[in-house]
Design a protein around this motif. Structure first.
Motif, PDB file in Angstrom:
ATOM      1  N   ASP A 190       0.856  -1.189   0.000  1.00  0.00           N
ATOM      2  CA  ASP A 190       0.000   0.000   0.000  1.00  0.00           C
ATOM      3  C   ASP A 190       0.889   1.235   0.000  1.00  0.00           C
ATOM      4  N   TRP A 240      -9.557   4.197   7.895  1.00  0.00           N
ATOM      5  CA  TRP A 240      -8.933   2.996   8.446  1.00  0.00           C
ATOM      6  C   TRP A 240      -9.985   1.930   8.735  1.00  0.00           C
ATOM      7  N   LEU A 257      -0.685   5.468   2.895  1.00  0.00           N
ATOM      8  CA  LEU A 257      -1.316   5.416   4.210  1.00  0.00           C
ATOM      9  C   LEU A 257      -0.884   6.611   5.037  1.00  0.00           C
ATOM     10  N   TYR A 305     -11.032   0.074   5.672  1.00  0.00           N
ATOM     11  CA  TYR A 305      -9.895  -0.352   4.850  1.00  0.00           C
ATOM     12  C   TYR A 305     -10.208  -1.598   4.018  1.00  0.00           C
ATOM     13  N   LYS A 308     -10.016  -1.723   0.038  1.00  0.00           N
ATOM     14  CA  LYS A 308      -9.028  -2.613  -0.581  1.00  0.00           C
ATOM     15  C   LYS A 308      -9.705  -3.596  -1.517  1.00  0.00           C
ATOM     16  N   THR A 332      -5.548   6.512   4.035  1.00  0.00           N
ATOM     17  CA  THR A 332      -6.222   6.490   5.336  1.00  0.00           C
ATOM     18  C   THR A 332      -6.049   7.831   6.046  1.00  0.00           C
ATOM     19  N   THR A 339      -5.627  -4.886  10.857  1.00  0.00           N
ATOM     20  CA  THR A 339      -6.176  -4.518   9.548  1.00  0.00           C
ATOM     21  C   THR A 339      -5.202  -4.849   8.431  1.00  0.00           C
ATOM     22  N   VAL A 358      -4.807   3.060  -0.301  1.00  0.00           N
ATOM     23  CA  VAL A 358      -6.146   3.279   0.249  1.00  0.00           C
ATOM     24  C   VAL A 358      -6.332   4.717   0.717  1.00  0.00           C
TER      25      VAL A 358
END
Length: 275
Positions: free
Chosen positions: A29, A238, A32, A241, A245, A232, A50, A230
Motif C-alpha cells: 500500500d 482505516w 497510508l 480499509y 481494498k 487512510t 487490519t 487506500v
C-alpha cells in the motif's frame, strides 16, 4: 484497441492465476496516513490487525510523529516505509510552500529523528504556488538526501519540479489532480523518474465493476509505474480499509497476472526495497 468484450474476456482468462493463487494476494500500500488524532480512535493493534488481515506486506506510512512510526514498526509485521509528513506542522497544509526556511526546518526534523525516513509528504500544492520558495528548498533537500516526495498537486507542479530538479523522485498521489488516462500517459512518458499511486481512483478505473478500457490499456503499457493505495486520512478510512481494498482488488483481478502482480506489490517492493 481491442474490442471491449474481447478485451474483457482475455483479461478474465489471464487474471485467473492471480485470483486463484490466493484468496488474498499480498499487496504493497503506497498511500497510508497515521496521525496522532487518528491514533486516538484507531490504535496500533487495530492497524496491525487490519494490515495483516488484508495481506499488506509493505506500506508507505506518512506520519508527523517519530513515536507513531516506531510503535507501528514494533507492533505490526507489515514492513513500514516511513514518510515524514510535515506540511501541517508548518502551518496550513496549502501554505507550506511559502515558508521561507522550509528546507532548514525539515532538515532539522530529519536530523533530530530516530526514524530512518524514506520520503517526505504528502504535500498539497496548486499550480499557482509552484514558484514558492519552499518547493525549491524541498526539492533540493529531497535530491541531497535521496528521498522520495509525494506530491498531491497539479500537472504544472510536476513539470516545474522536473524542469529544475530532473533527478528528483516524485510519487504523484492519486495519479495526479486530473486522472485521465491520456494525461496520465503523457506525464509518465515525460518524466521517467515519476511514479503514481492510484488511491482514491477506484471509481474512475472500475466504473460499475468493469475496468475502463483506457485504464486497462494504460496499465498494460506502463505496468511498472503504478502502485495501489487506500489513503487512510481519517480513522473512518482505516475502519473501511477492507472494503476499500476489496474495491481495488476487483479491478486488479481483471488485469493479466503479471500486470496485476506488478501494481499490487512488486513495484512498491522494487522502488522501496527492504534495507
Amino acid at each position: 484497441m481491442q474490442h471491449p468484450v474481447r478485451r474483457s474476456l482475455l483479461a478474465l482468462v489471464l487474471a485467473l492465476p492471480f485470483a486463484a493463487a490466493s484468496a488474498e494476494p499480498r499487496i504493497f500500500d503506497a498511500h497510508l496516513h497515521y496521525r496522532p488524532a487518528v491514533a486516538e480512535h484507531f490504535g496500533i493493534s487495530d492497524v496491525a490487525r487490519t494490515l495483516a488481515s488484508n495481506e499488506v506486506r509493505g506500506a508507505i506510512v506518512m506520519s508527523p510523529e517519530d513515536n507513531l512510526i516506531r510503535r507501528l514498526k514494533a507492533g505490526t509485521d507489515t514492513r513500514i516505509v516511513p514518510f515524514l509528513e510535515v506540511s501541517q506542522r508548518l502551518g496550513k497544509k496549502m501554505d507550506w510552500m511559502h515558508v521561507e526556511d522550509l528546507g532548514e526546518r525539515i532538515a532539522r526534523m530529519l536530523d533530530d529523528s530516530e526514524v530512518k525516513w524514506h520520503g517526505l509528504g504528502e504535500f498539497h500544492i496548486l499550480a499557482d504556488d509552484r514558484f514558492g520558495p519552499g518547493l525549491e528548498q524541498l526539492l533540493d533537500l529531497a535530491v541531497a538526501r535521496d528521498l522520495t516526495i509525494m506530491i498531491h498537486g497539479d500537472p504544472a507542479v510536476i513539470d516545474h519540479a522536473y524542469a529544475t530538479h530532473p533527478e528528483v523522485r516524485i510519487l504523484w498521489a492519486h495519479a495526479g489532480s486530473y486522472a485521465y488516462p491520456p494525461l496520465v500517459q503523457d506525464y509518465l512518458e515525460r518524466h521517467p523518474r515519476m511514479n503514481m499511486d492510484l488511491s482514491m481512483r477506484n471509481p474512475r478505473i472500475n466504473p460499475e465493476g468493469q475496468i475502463d478500457d483506457d485504464w486497462f490499456e494504460l496499465f498494460l503499457t506502463h505496468p511498472d509505474r503504478f502502485m495501489i493505495g487506500v489513503d487512510t486520512f481519517t480513522a473512518t478510512r482505516w475502519a473501511q480499509y477492507t472494503r476499500l481494498k476489496d474495491e481495488t482488488r476487483a479491478w486488479l483481478a481483471q488485469l493479466p497476472e503479471d500486470v496485476a502482480r506488478a501494481i499490487a506489490f512488486e513495484n512498491g517492493e522494487r522502488l522501496f526495497p527492504a534495507q
